[in-house]
Every structure is written in C-alpha cells, then in structure tokens.
Motif scaffolding. Structure first.
Motif, short mmCIF file in Angstrom:
data_model
loop_
_atom_site.label_atom_id
_atom_site.label_comp_id
_atom_site.label_asym_id
_atom_site.label_seq_id
_atom_site.Cartn_x
_atom_site.Cartn_y
_atom_site.Cartn_z
N VAL A 10 0.81 -1.23 0.00
CA VAL A 10 0.00 0.00 0.00
C VAL A 10 0.84 1.27 0.00
O VAL A 10 0.34 2.35 -0.28
CB VAL A 10 -1.00 0.07 1.19
CG1 VAL A 10 -2.10 -0.94 1.03
CG2 VAL A 10 -0.29 -0.10 2.52
N GLY A 11 2.13 1.15 0.30
CA GLY A 11 2.98 2.33 0.31
C GLY A 11 4.44 1.96 0.42
O GLY A 11 4.79 0.87 0.90
N LYS A 12 5.29 2.88 -0.02
CA LYS A 12 6.72 2.62 0.02
C LYS A 12 7.48 3.89 0.31
O LYS A 12 7.22 4.93 -0.30
CB LYS A 12 7.17 2.03 -1.32
CG LYS A 12 8.61 1.56 -1.34
CD LYS A 12 8.91 0.80 -2.61
CE LYS A 12 10.34 0.26 -2.58
NZ LYS A 12 10.63 -0.58 -3.74
N GLY A 13 8.39 3.82 1.26
CA GLY A 13 9.25 4.95 1.57
C GLY A 13 10.66 4.64 1.15
O GLY A 13 10.91 3.67 0.42
N LEU A 14 11.60 5.45 1.60
CA LEU A 14 12.99 5.28 1.25
C LEU A 14 13.56 3.98 1.80
O LEU A 14 14.32 3.28 1.13
CB LEU A 14 13.81 6.47 1.77
CG LEU A 14 15.27 6.53 1.37
CD1 LEU A 14 15.40 6.62 -0.16
CD2 LEU A 14 15.96 7.73 2.03
#
Length: 198
Positions: A10-14
């Motif tokens: 559902v989401g991706k960061g660094l």
C-alpha cells in the motif's frame, strides 16, 4: 509467517514498505527494504514508551508488535482507513490536488490544528513533520490528520519526552519548520491560507 507481495503493498518509503496485513485488513505491516533498521528500532522504542504512558492514539496509529514475514521482521500497526473503507491518503496527496479541491482548505486546516493540539497535550515528539508521512482520514464527523511515520526522539538525552516544558518547545519548533516547508514547497494560494490558519 505472513506472506507479503505486490498485491498487499500500500505504500513505500525510502527504507520501508507498508503492506496490508494478510490476516487482518485493519492493520498494516512495515518491513525494512533498504537500511532502515536503526529508524525502525528508534520508532518502536518510542511507540513502546507511548504505550506505557497510555496515550489516546488520536494522532498516531497503534503499534502491535512484530511478526515474521517472507520479507523479514514486520512491524504491525493500525492501517488508517476512511469511513468508506479506502486506505487514507497522505496530506501530500491532498496538498498536491488542492487547486482542484479548494473546498478542502478549511477541513485540512482544522485537521492540522487538532493534530498540533494533540501533540502538545500528549507531549508526542516527532522527528520531522512531512506531508508524505501524514494521512488525512475522511470520517463522517470530519477530517482527522494522523502521523504514520518519523515518530520518536533522537536526542542523546531525550529530556523533551519526559519534561513537558521542553517537549512543548520541541513540538513548536518542529511545527514551525513544517509550516516553512509547506510554504517553500508550494506557491498555491490555498497552501498560504492553510499556513496562516495553523
């Protein structure tokens, strides 16, 4: 072991990915994908500190511990959803689309005012306040802003976590930087209005 895949993402960061929990769609699982172990340890230590303080969890998703996944250890949190069941979108998403939805200026302003008030009342310390690390939850009774990442205190002596006077100073300073970053990142008139209100 939890099986995570592109279908649960559902989401991706660094440093981390966020997946819907395969066994409970009211929760999400954060897994490290690129050198984010230190950030994860700091965040979880601070969440445990907040659990011991028995905060209200108005402005943060709750933390439920870790579970093993096919991608390594996963930290389990509430997955913030709107009242219609959709995963809540980031503040960054709403700010990027504000020119087409100017009617949301007042709701966003009020949600941010309530967020700041709660951070001060409960003495919740954040690392850096960024629109991509905050979500706006659409509810029947209005909009609510929650911080979903970058929680914690990296001070060597974290006195602001324990002494409200110093906590208030730190929160006010972080909030001022947050407002300045909004002004620098966008020249939309609506953003200026929000910054003046918060």
């Amino acid at each position: 072991m939890l099986e995570l895949s592109a279908a649960t993402l559902v989401g991706k960061g660094l440093h981390r990915e966020v997946h819907v929990h395969p066994d409970d769609d009211s929760k999400c699982v954060k897994v490290v994908v690129l050198r984010g172990e230190e950030e994860t340890r700091r965040e979880q230590a601070y969440y445990r500190f907040l659990q011991r303080r028995n905060i209200d969890w108005i402005s943060l998703p709750q933390f439920y511990g870790n579970e093993e996944t096919n991608m390594g250890p996963g930290a389990v949190f509430d997955l913030i959803r709107d009242d219609d069941g959709q995963v809540s979108k980031t503040l960054a998403f709403y700010l990027d689309n504000l020119s087409s939805t100017p009617e949301l200026v007042e709701s966003i302003s009020q949600a941010l005012i309530k967020l700041k008030r709660d951070l001060l009342e409960q003495n919740i310390i954040t690392m850096t306040l960024k629109p991509k690390n905050m979500v706006l939850q659409l509810r029947n009774d209005g909009m609510r802003c929650l911080i979903i990442d970058n929680i914690g205190n990296s001070d060597i002596v974290p006195i602001s976590s324990y002494v409200r006077f110093f906590g208030r100073k730190k929160i006010e300073r972080k909030w001022g930087k947050f407002k300045q970053s909004l002004k620098r990142d966008d020249s939309q008139q609506q953003i200026e209005v929000i910054c003046k209100r918060i």
